[in-house]
Design a protein around this motif. Structure first.
Motif, PDB file in Angstrom:
ATOM      1  N   PRO A  22       0.856  -1.189   0.000  1.00 49.08           N
ATOM      2  CA  PRO A  22       0.000   0.000   0.000  1.00 49.08           C
ATOM      3  C   PRO A  22       0.896   1.244   0.000  1.00 49.08           C
ATOM      4  O   PRO A  22       1.961   1.242   0.632  1.00 49.08           O
ATOM      5  CB  PRO A  22      -0.779  -0.110   1.314  1.00 49.08           C
ATOM      6  CG  PRO A  22      -0.516  -1.490   1.837  1.00 49.08           C
ATOM      7  CD  PRO A  22       0.783  -1.931   1.270  1.00 49.08           C
ATOM      8  N   ALA A  23       0.479   2.284  -0.669  1.00 49.52           N
ATOM      9  CA  ALA A  23       1.316   3.483  -0.769  1.00 49.52           C
ATOM     10  C   ALA A  23       1.197   4.339   0.497  1.00 49.52           C
ATOM     11  O   ALA A  23       0.750   5.486   0.459  1.00 49.52           O
ATOM     12  CB  ALA A  23       0.942   4.282  -2.007  1.00 49.52           C
ATOM     13  N   PHE A  24       1.629   3.760   1.613  1.00 49.70           N
ATOM     14  CA  PHE A  24       1.715   4.535   2.847  1.00 49.70           C
ATOM     15  C   PHE A  24       2.805   5.594   2.695  1.00 49.70           C
ATOM     16  O   PHE A  24       3.763   5.407   1.925  1.00 49.70           O
ATOM     17  CB  PHE A  24       2.043   3.613   4.021  1.00 49.70           C
ATOM     18  CG  PHE A  24       0.970   2.621   4.373  1.00 49.70           C
ATOM     19  CD1 PHE A  24      -0.324   3.035   4.640  1.00 49.70           C
ATOM     20  CD2 PHE A  24       1.253   1.256   4.453  1.00 49.70           C
ATOM     21  CE1 PHE A  24      -1.321   2.119   4.968  1.00 49.70           C
ATOM     22  CE2 PHE A  24       0.271   0.337   4.778  1.00 49.70           C
ATOM     23  CZ  PHE A  24      -1.018   0.770   5.039  1.00 49.70           C
ATOM     24  N   PRO A  25       2.708   6.714   3.419  1.00 52.34           N
ATOM     25  CA  PRO A  25       3.730   7.756   3.303  1.00 52.34           C
ATOM     26  C   PRO A  25       5.152   7.247   3.510  1.00 52.34           C
ATOM     27  O   PRO A  25       6.088   7.729   2.857  1.00 52.34           O
ATOM     28  CB  PRO A  25       3.325   8.748   4.397  1.00 52.34           C
ATOM     29  CG  PRO A  25       1.849   8.585   4.519  1.00 52.34           C
ATOM     30  CD  PRO A  25       1.596   7.124   4.299  1.00 52.34           C
ATOM     31  N   ASP A  50      -1.382   3.138  -5.095  1.00 50.69           N
ATOM     32  CA  ASP A  50      -1.505   4.540  -4.721  1.00 50.69           C
ATOM     33  C   ASP A  50      -2.976   4.948  -4.745  1.00 50.69           C
ATOM     34  O   ASP A  50      -3.574   5.131  -5.815  1.00 50.69           O
ATOM     35  CB  ASP A  50      -0.692   5.410  -5.680  1.00 50.69           C
ATOM     36  CG  ASP A  50      -0.587   6.848  -5.190  1.00 50.69           C
ATOM     37  OD1 ASP A  50      -1.028   7.113  -4.059  1.00 50.69           O
ATOM     38  OD2 ASP A  50      -0.077   7.694  -5.938  1.00 50.69           O
ATOM     39  N   ALA A  51      -3.561   5.056  -3.556  1.00 48.52           N
ATOM     40  CA  ALA A  51      -4.938   5.521  -3.399  1.00 48.52           C
ATOM     41  C   ALA A  51      -4.908   6.509  -2.232  1.00 48.52           C
ATOM     42  O   ALA A  51      -5.087   6.117  -1.082  1.00 48.52           O
ATOM     43  CB  ALA A  51      -5.875   4.357  -3.108  1.00 48.52           C
ATOM     44  N   PRO A  52      -4.640   7.780  -2.512  1.00 53.61           N
ATOM     45  CA  PRO A  52      -4.427   8.759  -1.431  1.00 53.61           C
ATOM     46  C   PRO A  52      -5.546   8.785  -0.397  1.00 53.61           C
ATOM     47  O   PRO A  52      -5.285   8.935   0.804  1.00 53.61           O
ATOM     48  CB  PRO A  52      -4.330  10.089  -2.186  1.00 53.61           C
ATOM     49  CG  PRO A  52      -3.825   9.714  -3.535  1.00 53.61           C
ATOM     50  CD  PRO A  52      -4.454   8.385  -3.844  1.00 53.61           C
ATOM     51  N   GLU A  53      -6.778   8.613  -0.859  1.00 53.45           N
ATOM     52  CA  GLU A  53      -7.902   8.641   0.088  1.00 53.45           C
ATOM     53  C   GLU A  53      -7.823   7.501   1.098  1.00 53.45           C
ATOM     54  O   GLU A  53      -8.325   7.608   2.220  1.00 53.45           O
ATOM     55  CB  GLU A  53      -9.220   8.567  -0.692  1.00 53.45           C
ATOM     56  CG  GLU A  53     -10.460   8.747   0.159  1.00 53.45           C
ATOM     57  CD  GLU A  53     -11.735   8.734  -0.664  1.00 53.45           C
ATOM     58  OE1 GLU A  53     -12.746   8.198  -0.170  1.00 53.45           O
ATOM     59  OE2 GLU A  53     -11.710   9.247  -1.800  1.00 53.45           O
ATOM     60  N   LEU A  54      -7.167   6.420   0.703  1.00 50.52           N
ATOM     61  CA  LEU A  54      -7.085   5.251   1.581  1.00 50.52           C
ATOM     62  C   LEU A  54      -5.792   5.173   2.382  1.00 50.52           C
ATOM     63  O   LEU A  54      -5.798   4.718   3.535  1.00 50.52           O
ATOM     64  CB  LEU A  54      -7.223   3.972   0.742  1.00 50.52           C
ATOM     65  CG  LEU A  54      -8.513   3.801  -0.062  1.00 50.52           C
ATOM     66  CD1 LEU A  54      -8.476   2.500  -0.843  1.00 50.52           C
ATOM     67  CD2 LEU A  54      -9.728   3.852   0.856  1.00 50.52           C
ATOM     68  N   PHE A  55      -4.682   5.578   1.798  1.00 54.73           N
ATOM     69  CA  PHE A  55      -3.389   5.282   2.415  1.00 54.73           C
ATOM     70  C   PHE A  55      -2.551   6.504   2.802  1.00 54.73           C
ATOM     71  O   PHE A  55      -1.580   6.357   3.544  1.00 54.73           O
ATOM     72  CB  PHE A  55      -2.560   4.403   1.473  1.00 54.73           C
ATOM     73  CG  PHE A  55      -3.242   3.117   1.095  1.00 54.73           C
ATOM     74  CD1 PHE A  55      -3.651   2.220   2.067  1.00 54.73           C
ATOM     75  CD2 PHE A  55      -3.490   2.815  -0.239  1.00 54.73           C
ATOM     76  CE1 PHE A  55      -4.290   1.034   1.723  1.00 54.73           C
ATOM     77  CE2 PHE A  55      -4.130   1.635  -0.596  1.00 54.73           C
ATOM     78  CZ  PHE A  55      -4.532   0.744   0.388  1.00 54.73           C
TER      79      PHE A  55
END
Length: 502
Positions: free
Chosen positions: A42-45, A94-99
């Protein structure tokens, strides 16, 4: 063999537990044996801030579901990049709303699960299954290796593709801890895009809820867990957490493969986090490490004190509710305790109170810090792992390499890796630590007394050096996984199969 390895944590970028260490150790070992391994994260920061040389792969919104409906997702794309020091390329979902959230990957600032965790990790499972269908036409895996409940929907999605006649990769699922199952309201199932028949007793339904863990156990081609003993234990009611019946039905595809250790990181001879390096032939540095630990934890500087170290989540699963019951005995016998961890509020409070009650003898640091963890393991004489259950455990393996004798309960991977200092094992030259059976303060106390008695003898250093010479490397584990991948891939039928229903 092309292997897609799906995980949610990866050391040193993001770590909440042993999964991050496994994800850092196994894929490069597989790579060294010739597997073409790519990660899916997951595209975590913590990952996006470090990723390099990204290549856009696909928009998940364009990924079709042959059975008619795809998961309900916000904007989500998959890209391919590299992470510093990581040999295997990594796909990022990459799903900014999720991760795109700070802090813990699973918990909000209030310490509770993110309310949309089901959608977040359904997206991860869907991305994994779509990569198995050629989402990246330049690379299609032969095997998808899923880790823990976060990737638990992947096998169900793969099975759904297979049920429509699509060629699919084989799926392998590794249980790192069966206690954490990814349980969600059955109302959320409709958002995941699976065919309706995948909810039911032969699907994801688990006592009225929808279970990511059950999804993986029901639909994976192979199931592994992280030690041979734990693989047997989860087939029984006490350790099965309600899933032992299903696991017994699928016991022919269940196996236990012991975790390894990355000795490039966990090696007192090269560890950059230690003030003084040492190894099996130069133990003087361990004395320095002990003095440094006593100073940093506010313990009296006594070379003759037997220090019991703890690096752990502070939970009853780890058996640490027993430790306060024996602290008076430890202190009375001249011992000390150095504890690093965080967890259940009542245990945190209990250990803080214990440090105040026994100043100079009990040192407590709440929280987790990688440098502090290395120094507790190096400076202690004994590392305590008195777990109620333990799928594998890495702390005892780190302790062995650092010359810190493990004191463990005879469960899971602890039973597989520590040989009790009985008179018979000592005479046979196989003893490496202290093992007890019952989850009681009395049994723990008895094992600690045996440690005190052995500490007074020259034999301590003999056993210490024996443990330091043991090898639990990832290459051995990778060979087992490689054989499992080959078996799953060979036996996979690419013909149409019927989905499981009620």
């Amino acid at each position: 063999m092309k292997v897609l390895y799906i995980c949610s944590e990866l050391y040193p970028f993001l770590k909440t537990g042993g999964l991050a260490d496994v994800s850092a150790g196994l894929p490069p070992a597989l790579h060294a044996l010739g597997c073409d391994v790519r990660l899916l994260l997951p595209a975590f920061p913590a990952f996006t801030e470090n990723v390099q040389a990204t290549r856009a792969v696909a928009d998940l919104a364009n990924a079709p579901a042959p059975w008619g409906k795809a998961p309900s997702l916000p904007a989500a794309t998959v890209s391919l990049g590299t992470l510093p020091g990581v040999k295997c390329p990594a796909y990022l979902l990459d799903a900014p709303e999720l991760f795109s959230r700070p802090g813990n990957p699973y918990l909000g600032p209030d310490g509770k699960d993110w309310s949309d965790n089901a959608q977040r990790f359904a997206a991860l499972g869907w991305a994994g299954a779509c990569l198995g269908q050629g989402l990246d036409p330049q690379w299609v895996p032969d095997v998808i290796h899923c880790n823990d409940w976060h990737a638990g929907l992947t096998p169900a999605y793969v099975h759904a593709f297979r049920a429509t006649g699509c060629p699919t990769p084989a799926t392998v699922f590794t249980i790192h801890n069966l206690a954490y199952q990814g349980l969600f309201s059955h109302h959320e199932f409709s958002q995941w895009g699976l065919p309706d028949e995948y909810f039911g007793i032969h699907g994801l339904e688990f006592f009225g809820h929808a279970s990511f863990m059950k999804s993986a156990l029901q639909f994976s081609d192979r199931i592994t867990t992280v030690s041979p003993t734990y693989a047997r234990e989860i087939l029984t009611e006490p350790h099965g957490f309600g899933l032992d019946g299903l696991l017994r039905e699928r016991t022919h595809v269940v196996s236990g493969i012991l975790n390894g250790v990355d000795y490039q990181i966990w090696n007192p001879g090269t560890d950059p986090l230690l003030l003084q390096k040492y190894d099996v032939n130069r133990l003087a540095g361990k004395t320095t490490a002990k003095q440094a630990l006593q100073n940093s934890m506010g313990l009296q500087s006594r070379p003759d004190a037997l220090i019991f170290g703890v690096v752990s989540r502070l939970t009853e699963q780890k058996g640490l509710h027993l430790l306060p019951q024996v602290l008076a005995d430890v202190v009375a016998m001249g011992g000390q305790v150095a504890l690093l961890g965080e967890g259940d509020a009542w245990l945190v409070e209990t250990f803080i109170e214990a440090a105040a009650r026994y100043p100079g003898q009990v040192g407590v640091r709440i929280g987790y810090d990688e440098a502090a963890a290395h120094n507790v393991l190096a400076g202690s004489d004994v590392v305590l792992v008195p777990s109620a259950f333990e799928p594998c455990g890495l702390t005892q393996l780190y302790g062995l390499r650092y010359g810190t004798l493990p004191l463990v309960r005879r469960v899971g991977g602890l039973a597989d890796t520590v040989v009790d200092c009985t008179p018979e094992n000592r005479a046979a030259g196989t003893a490496t630590g202290f093992v007890f059976d019952a989850l009681t303060a009395s049994d723990l106390r008895s094992a600690m007394h045996r440690a005190f008695n052995l500490f007074k003898t020259p034999e301590w250093k003999v056993i210490q050096r024996r443990g330091m010479r043991l090898q639990f490397d990832w290459i051995a584990a990778a060979r087992h996984y490689g054989a499992l991948y080959e078996s799953a891939h060979r036996s996979l039928s690419l013909t149409r199969v019927a989905p499981k229903g009620d």
